[in-house]
Design a protein around this motif. Structure first.
Motif, PDB file in Angstrom:
ATOM      1  N   MET A   1       0.823  -1.177   0.000  1.00 52.10           N
ATOM      2  CA  MET A   1       0.000   0.000   0.000  1.00 52.10           C
ATOM      3  C   MET A   1       0.873   1.249   0.000  1.00 52.10           C
ATOM      4  SD  MET A   1      -3.180  -0.952   0.341  1.00 52.10           S
ATOM      5  CE  MET A   1      -3.630  -2.620   0.280  1.00 52.10           C
ATOM      6  N   ALA A   2       1.440   1.523  -1.136  1.00 55.64           N
ATOM      7  CA  ALA A   2       2.290   2.707  -1.283  1.00 55.64           C
ATOM      8  C   ALA A   2       3.387   2.718  -0.225  1.00 55.64           C
ATOM      9  CB  ALA A   2       1.461   3.978  -1.218  1.00 55.64           C
ATOM     10  N   ASN A   3       4.005   1.550  -0.020  1.00 46.99           N
ATOM     11  CA  ASN A   3       5.071   1.399   0.985  1.00 46.99           C
ATOM     12  C   ASN A   3       4.639   1.852   2.374  1.00 46.99           C
ATOM     13  OD1 ASN A   3       6.931   0.257  -0.769  1.00 46.99           O
ATOM     14  ND2 ASN A   3       7.578   2.245  -1.502  1.00 46.99           N
ATOM     15  N   GLY A   4       3.376   1.611   2.711  1.00 43.21           N
ATOM     16  CA  GLY A   4       2.864   1.931   4.039  1.00 43.21           C
ATOM     17  C   GLY A   4       2.241   3.306   4.176  1.00 43.21           C
ATOM     18  N   ARG A   5       2.446   4.173   3.193  1.00 39.07           N
ATOM     19  CA  ARG A   5       1.905   5.535   3.300  1.00 39.07           C
ATOM     20  C   ARG A   5       0.383   5.548   3.349  1.00 39.07           C
ATOM     21  NH1 ARG A   5       5.797   5.873  -0.484  1.00 39.07           N
ATOM     22  NH2 ARG A   5       4.293   6.046  -2.162  1.00 39.07           N
ATOM     23  N   ALA A   6      -0.258   4.695   2.575  1.00 38.28           N
ATOM     24  CA  ALA A   6      -1.726   4.660   2.544  1.00 38.28           C
ATOM     25  C   ALA A   6      -2.297   4.217   3.884  1.00 38.28           C
ATOM     26  CB  ALA A   6      -2.207   3.734   1.444  1.00 38.28           C
ATOM     27  N   LEU A   7      -1.576   3.366   4.581  1.00 40.44           N
ATOM     28  CA  LEU A   7      -2.078   2.834   5.841  1.00 40.44           C
ATOM     29  C   LEU A   7      -2.013   3.847   6.975  1.00 40.44           C
ATOM     30  CD1 LEU A   7      -0.640  -0.776   5.640  1.00 40.44           C
ATOM     31  CD2 LEU A   7      -2.877   0.065   4.922  1.00 40.44           C
ATOM     32  N   ARG A   8      -1.332   4.949   6.778  1.00 39.43           N
ATOM     33  CA  ARG A   8      -1.256   5.992   7.800  1.00 39.43           C
ATOM     34  C   ARG A   8      -2.439   6.957   7.738  1.00 39.43           C
ATOM     35  NH1 ARG A   8       4.595   5.837   6.538  1.00 39.43           N
ATOM     36  NH2 ARG A   8       4.253   7.500   5.067  1.00 39.43           N
ATOM     37  N   LEU A  19     -15.467  -0.790  11.012  1.00 41.12           N
ATOM     38  CA  LEU A  19     -15.923  -2.031  10.388  1.00 41.12           C
ATOM     39  C   LEU A  19     -15.368  -3.277  11.065  1.00 41.12           C
ATOM     40  CD1 LEU A  19     -15.611  -0.996   6.638  1.00 41.12           C
ATOM     41  CD2 LEU A  19     -17.723  -1.296   7.945  1.00 41.12           C
ATOM     42  N   GLY A  20     -14.394  -3.083  11.956  1.00 37.68           N
ATOM     43  CA  GLY A  20     -13.789  -4.210  12.649  1.00 37.68           C
ATOM     44  C   GLY A  20     -12.832  -5.008  11.789  1.00 37.68           C
ATOM     45  N   VAL A  21     -12.158  -4.321  10.862  1.00 33.55           N
ATOM     46  CA  VAL A  21     -11.181  -4.978   9.988  1.00 33.55           C
ATOM     47  C   VAL A  21      -9.869  -4.199  10.048  1.00 33.55           C
ATOM     48  CG1 VAL A  21     -12.964  -5.882   8.451  1.00 33.55           C
ATOM     49  CG2 VAL A  21     -11.898  -3.696   7.916  1.00 33.55           C
ATOM     50  N   ALA A  22      -8.798  -4.798   9.560  1.00 31.65           N
ATOM     51  CA  ALA A  22      -7.500  -4.130   9.532  1.00 31.65           C
ATOM     52  C   ALA A  22      -7.459  -3.115   8.392  1.00 31.65           C
ATOM     53  CB  ALA A  22      -6.387  -5.152   9.348  1.00 31.65           C
ATOM     54  N   PRO A  23      -6.714  -2.013   8.566  1.00 32.91           N
ATOM     55  CA  PRO A  23      -6.632  -0.998   7.516  1.00 32.91           C
ATOM     56  C   PRO A  23      -6.149  -1.538   6.172  1.00 32.91           C
ATOM     57  CG  PRO A  23      -5.731  -0.130   9.551  1.00 32.91           C
ATOM     58  CD  PRO A  23      -5.989  -1.605   9.771  1.00 32.91           C
ATOM     59  N   ASP A  24      -5.147  -2.429   6.181  1.00 31.16           N
ATOM     60  CA  ASP A  24      -4.662  -2.958   4.902  1.00 31.16           C
ATOM     61  C   ASP A  24      -5.721  -3.812   4.221  1.00 31.16           C
ATOM     62  OD1 ASP A  24      -4.354  -4.924   6.868  1.00 31.16           O
ATOM     63  OD2 ASP A  24      -2.505  -5.713   6.030  1.00 31.16           O
ATOM     64  N   ALA A  25      -6.468  -4.575   5.005  1.00 30.86           N
ATOM     65  CA  ALA A  25      -7.536  -5.397   4.431  1.00 30.86           C
ATOM     66  C   ALA A  25      -8.644  -4.517   3.862  1.00 30.86           C
ATOM     67  CB  ALA A  25      -8.104  -6.345   5.483  1.00 30.86           C
ATOM     68  N   LEU A  26      -8.972  -3.427   4.552  1.00 35.82           N
ATOM     69  CA  LEU A  26     -10.010  -2.521   4.056  1.00 35.82           C
ATOM     70  C   LEU A  26      -9.570  -1.860   2.752  1.00 35.82           C
ATOM     71  CD1 LEU A  26     -12.686  -1.061   4.233  1.00 35.82           C
ATOM     72  CD2 LEU A  26     -11.605   0.594   5.779  1.00 35.82           C
ATOM     73  N   SER A  42      -0.838  -7.627  -4.220  1.00 35.04           N
ATOM     74  CA  SER A  42      -0.476  -7.265  -2.853  1.00 35.04           C
ATOM     75  C   SER A  42       1.006  -6.945  -2.682  1.00 35.04           C
ATOM     76  CB  SER A  42      -0.865  -8.379  -1.882  1.00 35.04           C
ATOM     77  OG  SER A  42       0.048  -9.442  -1.956  1.00 35.04           O
ATOM     78  N   GLY A  43       1.875  -7.664  -3.340  1.00 43.35           N
ATOM     79  CA  GLY A  43       3.303  -7.437  -3.161  1.00 43.35           C
ATOM     80  C   GLY A  43       3.807  -7.872  -1.796  1.00 43.35           C
ATOM     81  N   ALA A  44       3.094  -8.784  -1.146  1.00 44.33           N
ATOM     82  CA  ALA A  44       3.491  -9.246   0.186  1.00 44.33           C
ATOM     83  C   ALA A  44       4.881  -9.883   0.131  1.00 44.33           C
ATOM     84  CB  ALA A  44       2.479 -10.253   0.713  1.00 44.33           C
ATOM     85  N   ALA A  45       5.715  -9.519   1.095  1.00 45.03           N
ATOM     86  CA  ALA A  45       7.084 -10.027   1.133  1.00 45.03           C
ATOM     87  C   ALA A  45       7.278 -11.085   2.208  1.00 45.03           C
ATOM     88  CB  ALA A  45       8.055  -8.872   1.372  1.00 45.03           C
ATOM     89  N   THR A  46       6.319 -11.210   3.133  1.00 42.59           N
ATOM     90  CA  THR A  46       6.435 -12.192   4.208  1.00 42.59           C
ATOM     91  C   THR A  46       5.134 -12.976   4.305  1.00 42.59           C
ATOM     92  OG1 THR A  46       5.539 -10.745   5.925  1.00 42.59           O
ATOM     93  CG2 THR A  46       7.931 -10.629   5.537  1.00 42.59           C
ATOM     94  N   ASN A  53      -3.029  -9.710   3.972  1.00 43.08           N
ATOM     95  CA  ASN A  53      -3.656  -9.334   2.705  1.00 43.08           C
ATOM     96  C   ASN A  53      -4.817 -10.260   2.358  1.00 43.08           C
ATOM     97  OD1 ASN A  53      -0.788  -8.076   0.786  1.00 43.08           O
ATOM     98  ND2 ASN A  53      -1.829  -7.249   2.569  1.00 43.08           N
ATOM     99  N   ALA A  54      -4.687 -11.527   2.715  1.00 41.89           N
ATOM    100  CA  ALA A  54      -5.747 -12.487   2.419  1.00 41.89           C
ATOM    101  C   ALA A  54      -7.030 -12.147   3.172  1.00 41.89           C
ATOM    102  CB  ALA A  54      -5.286 -13.897   2.758  1.00 41.89           C
ATOM    103  N   ARG A  55      -6.904 -11.449   4.283  1.00 40.48           N
ATOM    104  CA  ARG A  55      -8.090 -11.039   5.041  1.00 40.48           C
ATOM    105  C   ARG A  55      -8.895  -9.965   4.318  1.00 40.48           C
ATOM    106  NH1 ARG A  55      -4.518 -12.402   9.258  1.00 40.48           N
ATOM    107  NH2 ARG A  55      -3.724 -10.317   9.539  1.00 40.48           N
TER     108      ARG A  55
END
Length: 71
Positions: A1-8, A19-26, A42-46, A53-55
């Motif tokens: 997500m834009a190297n974390g910038r979007a999640l801030r 909504l009771g979900v994680a910001p990255d999932a939303l 997603s570009g998930a590295a771990t 991301n699957a959530r």
């Protein structure tokens, strides 16, 4: 997500909490819900990141239920 910038984003964080979900999932769910049928990468590295991301599928379900008035 834009190297974390979007999640801030405060809007994303408060919406996810409501909504009771994680910001990255939303964020991923919102992209998946667009009517233009986007391909979300997603570009998930771990493994942990991939699981988070699957959530997005769960978050998408929450968004769709809220959109129809179901809970």
């Amino acid at each position: 997500m834009a190297n974390g910038r979007a999640l801030r984003s405060e809007h994303l964080q408060s919406g996810a909490a409501a909504l009771g979900v994680a910001p990255d999932a939303l964020a991923l769910a919102a992209a998946m819900a667009l009517p233009c049928a986007p391909m979300v990468l997603s570009g998930a590295a771990t493994e942990e990141h991939a699981r988070a991301n699957a959530r997005a599928g769960e978050a998408l379900g929450v968004l769709l239920r809220r959109g129809t008035g179901e809970h």
